[in-house]
Each structure stands twice: as C-alpha cells, then as structure tokens.
Enzyme design. Sequence first.
Site, PDB file in Angstrom:
ATOM      1  N   LEU A  78     -59.502  37.182  21.702  1.00  0.00           N
ATOM      2  CA  LEU A  78     -60.962  36.309  21.629  1.00  0.00           C
ATOM      3  C   LEU A  78     -62.115  36.894  22.459  1.00  0.00           C
ATOM      4  CD1 LEU A  78     -61.993  33.967  19.808  1.00  0.00           C
ATOM      5  CD2 LEU A  78     -61.539  32.436  21.878  1.00  0.00           C
TER       6      LEU A  78
ATOM      7  N   ILE B 195     -64.295  39.679  20.312  1.00  0.00           N
ATOM      8  CA  ILE B 195     -65.324  38.888  19.428  1.00  0.00           C
ATOM      9  C   ILE B 195     -66.482  38.240  20.469  1.00  0.00           C
ATOM     10  CG2 ILE B 195     -65.677  37.201  17.504  1.00  0.00           C
ATOM     11  CD1 ILE B 195     -63.589  39.437  17.223  1.00  0.00           C
ATOM     12  N   GLU B 196     -65.993  37.847  21.465  1.00  0.00           N
ATOM     13  CA  GLU B 196     -66.959  36.925  22.310  1.00  0.00           C
ATOM     14  C   GLU B 196     -67.883  37.927  22.834  1.00  0.00           C
ATOM     15  OE1 GLU B 196     -68.052  34.086  22.349  1.00  0.00           O
ATOM     16  OE2 GLU B 196     -66.502  32.857  21.459  1.00  0.00           O
ATOM     17  N   SER B 197     -67.239  38.845  23.790  1.00  0.00           N
ATOM     18  CA  SER B 197     -67.975  39.518  24.522  1.00  0.00           C
ATOM     19  C   SER B 197     -67.789  41.042  24.629  1.00  0.00           C
ATOM     20  CB  SER B 197     -67.703  39.258  26.012  1.00  0.00           C
ATOM     21  OG  SER B 197     -66.256  39.275  26.504  1.00  0.00           O
TER      22      SER B 197
ATOM     23  N   TYR C  78     -66.661  33.889  12.156  1.00  0.00           N
ATOM     24  CA  TYR C  78     -65.987  34.000  13.524  1.00  0.00           C
ATOM     25  C   TYR C  78     -64.298  34.268  13.522  1.00  0.00           C
ATOM     26  CZ  TYR C  78     -65.152  32.720  18.355  1.00  0.00           C
ATOM     27  OH  TYR C  78     -64.883  32.560  19.702  1.00  0.00           O
TER      28      TYR C  78
END
Length: 646
Positions: A115, A118-120, A223
Amino acid sequence: MAQLKHMVLALTSLVLAPSISFAQSYTSNGIGLSIMNLNAATLKGKAHPAHDIWGRMRQDFRMTEVNPEIVRKHEQYYSSHGDYFNRTILRSQPYLYHIVNEAEKRQMPAEVALLPFIESAFVSKAKSRVGASGLWQFMPHSGRQYGLEQTNLYDGRHDVYAATDAALTYLQYLYSLFGDWSLALAAYNWGEGNVGKAIKRAQLAGIAPTYENLRMPNETRNYVPKLLAVRNIIENPQAFGIHLASVPNRPYFEAISIDQPIDIDAAARLANISTSEFLTLNPSFKSPVFIPKENRKMLLPITAVNTFERNYRSADKSSLLSWNVFKAFAPTSVADLAAQTGMSSAEIKRLNNLSSNTVPAGRSLLISKNSLNTQILDSFSNSDTDPLLNIAMAQPVLPPGTFVTHPTVTVAQSNNIVSNNQEALTITRTSTVATTALNTEQPLLENTTTQTVTVATTTPAAANSPAPLAAENSDALMQMAQPAQLQAVAAASVQKVLAQAEREEAQVSRVAENRSERAARKIINVTDSRRNVAHKVNKGDTLFSIAQRYNINVADLVTANNLRGHNLQVGQVLKIDTNVNSKRMLASARRTGNSKTSIIPASYTVKKGDTLTSIAQRLNIPVSKLKKVHGKQVLRPGQKLKLTNM
C-alpha cells in the site's frame, strides 16, 4: 512440440485479441504488451529464490481483482514507466521486510504491504496537498486517533515503526466493519463514513454493495486497481518487461530504546553510519535531536546495532547532546528566551518550527548549549566489519527443510596468507541503500557501495597452520571443501537428527496443548466471575486509547457498543467486555479437545518422502480435505500447499 504450441497460441492471439479484450481498441504498444504477456505466461509459477521477499509475498497474494479494465490501464502505465517503478522498489528496501512481517502477524493479505507504493511511493516524509503525510499518508486527526503524536519537534506519521503499526491497526478495524479487503482499502482512502453511505445507497437501490457497484470519486475508483496492478507486476514481472529489483527476505533494521535525548549526528557517529542513513530509518523528528519516549523506537541497520550499543554504553552522555530541552509551563515570549539564552529569536523559531512570537504553555523547545565534543566520538570504531559476518549477510535465507553443511575456510587477512596450495575466491557484494534528506521535495539519494571479501579455500591444515574458522557458504565453496561422499554422510546425519527432533517436537506439542487447555479453563473460571466494565468517555479519549487501556481490540469495542464511525461524545458510556480474550482462548481449547485437531497453518512445505496421507496425519486433518485443496498433482519437495481455506 511445446514451442510449436506457444507459437500457435501467439498467432491466434493476434487474430482474436481485438474482438475479445473488453471491446477496446488497443494501440500498437498495447498489442505488443499483450503478446509479451502471452509469451511470458509460461514463467508464471516459476520457483523464486527464498532469499527474495517477492517469493515470500507471492505465496500470500489473496485479493480478488476488481474493475479489471482499470487494472489493465494501470498495468500498462507502470510497465511503460519501469524506471519509476524500480526507483520506488529501491526506496522500499529498508522498510518492506518489516511491513510484510507485521502484516503476516495479523493474517492480512500480502497486498496490504504494498500500500505505501500507492500512498507515498515509499517516501517516508511524503506530504499530500490535503495534509496527509508519511509512508501511510495519515491525516493529522486520524494519526492522533491511532496514537501518532504530532508536536513541533516530532511527527509520528513519519515514524516508520509507529505509523506501520497504526496503519495496520486501522486497516484491521476497517476490515472488521466491511468484511471485504477492497472495501476496507476504499475506506482507508475515502473514509469509512463515505464508504458506509455508498453501501447504504447501493442497498436501497437493490444493488449488491460490492466495490465495483459503489458510487465513489475517481481517486477511490482507481485506488484498489492501482494496488492490484502493482501486485500483478510483482507476481510476474517478466510478463510486463520489468526487471524487478531484489529485496532480501531478511530484516534491514532493528528497533532499540535509549534512555535520554541524543543529537542525530551523534547517534549516527555512534552507529558508524551516515546521518542520511540514520534519517532514512528515523525521519520523524523535525529537529536535530532524537528525543526518546515511551513506545518510541530508534531504528538502526541491523549490522550497526552492536556497534551503537557498545559505543553508547561507554560514551560520556553529556557530550552526546548539544541542546537543552526546555518546557514552557506558561506562555513565554520568544524574545525573552532569546535574551536569556543568547540565541536569536529567528534561530529559536526556525529550530523549533514556531510560527508565533509566543511559546504556548506545555510546548517543548530546544535551546542551544555548549557545542558537541567530537574528539570522543571520533575514537569510536565499528566492529561489525568482520568478513565472515559480511559473507553471512550476503547469503540467501534458505527455505525450510534445506540443509547446509559448514565447510572449513580461512579468511585471508593479508596477501601472504594465500599460499601456493590455496585457491583464492573473491566474493563481491554490492548493496544499494536508499537514503533521504530532510527536504522531502527532493528525490531520495542512492549511494552504491561495493565491498570485496577474499576467502581462501585450503587443503587439510598442517600442524603449524592457524586454526581455521567456520563459515556458512554457498554450494560452490562446499563442493571445493568436501568430497561428495562426506556431503552425503553429512546430509544423512542431518536428516536423522531432524527426524528425531520432529518426534520430540510432536511430543512436546501434545503436552503443551493439554497444558494450554487446563490454563484456559482456569482463566475462564476467574473471568466468568467478573462483570462487564463501563467506561465514561473523557475529553481526548479515542477508540484506540480506550482499547489499549483495557487490553482489547478496537473491533471488539466497536462490536460491543454497536458503534458507527470513530466519533465519540464526552460523557458517553461504553461497555467494555473484559472477558472477550479469555472466552476466545477457552473456545479454541475446547475445539482442540473435541475435534482432536490442532491449529492448521496457512501453508505447508512438502518434504522429501511426504505423501498426502502422511501430511494429513501430521496436521491432524482429513485426507479428503487435503485432496480437495491439492487435487491430483504430484507432490514435489519444496512445494507449498496453501491451507487457508481448510
């Protein structure tokens, strides 16, 4: 024959692809990618080396694909931006093993560990335009709700250790609400309240409340497909033309605790690492000081821990901190502090991230004191440069059931040690370390260092030869050091010892099961006499802090009180079921006693000589269930049987 078959399939795909692939018109690049996928399809299921974290994660990818047409779009984007993809993978190297480990402990699908991609993009101090920050992109309020402190000197959202724990706890809570990982991840991005409302709208319209059917913003719509696209590329990188950088399946860092504040530069010197490498693992401080606190960990590369601890014990602690930590008990003027300390007002404000000319009550500040005595620090040396340790760190982590013999080798300290009857073998290890500076807008620095260790294999030692050192090495070294007959004898001996150990382990396990059941019954007898506890919500209370106080799960607290959302009202009374853990323990013990079965592991690695019957007997499960999972395939040593659906 097999090659001819693949050629026929490839030609067929050129004819049929335009009409069957979601009724889309592909570009020439898209068609080329489809052919590449087909040609590489035979690579799927290929055995991956156990020292690589990807091989471990592929065994636990479980999420069902949603919105496949969007997944394909993101697969094509990432595969056409291979440089960006691999830069992100390189940035993940210091953190990924820890995240995978923590997700496995909580029995979460391996996709969750990806994850932060995708987030950072695995940038530890990444900030979004709406205020989310860190690897896991926590908003300020959500971060505080899950125990991530945020002050002028420290931001827990950037704390790799604390933020990973908070993010996985939050995801567990979301999964307990929605019962589906795609919806839980959508709620992580969009908010649980918004997902809950979207589900209600779908239900009122008579539509199944699945991820594909919910009305949601484009960002959330993309997402989970983005995450699945990354998962698919990692599962089969060759099919997408990606040369996936290897991430070792071993810990990169270790978490330690210290008892007083220390300059970040001093901590790096004590560990004999660069300041940038220290900040890569400890990016949460906004000031040049590491300030310890309860549950706050210092992360150090695993090879530097012993050096740091030894040097820290022998150091003059007063020389390790060049600042005084000042706490304002009443509102204080920055100008007054500047006059008292000799620092300028601008320096005090810059160092402590102050925007006002008045320091609020309770705020901690750093005030300069005498400069750091660097002469003492320069005398510290790193003892973690033993060539044998470096060889061991370079070796792959072998899968269960793999036996390694230990050949005799001598580590050459100088050129004259390698004599005429020795053959020199040079092992070169290149490690790429992703580091980050305090300026988060800049890309991470990538420093590549090459370390060469010379190992000399010897003939049988003469009487005046130095005592050889034992080292764990690769098969090539083993074959040079020992005849094949000795290897066979050693392997047979290890097999015999292993068989005896398995018998002893089984006996100990049976005794432990009986003991745990008796203990569980004792616990339930005590806890049954307790009544449920009531907690009155005070100002500042959160679900996370209340659950921690009573040693229960957030999900249990939500279920017991039929709560919807995170918001609590001051004065609200919550029911705390203190018996829930004990009841679970007894239920587990009773199930074990009644069915004469033990807990079934998530997977089983096939050993030489195993049959479906012997595996079923060892795991105490019916052979028929095992046959349903495995089918009629031939068992191969090293093969993994997934048992998650038993």
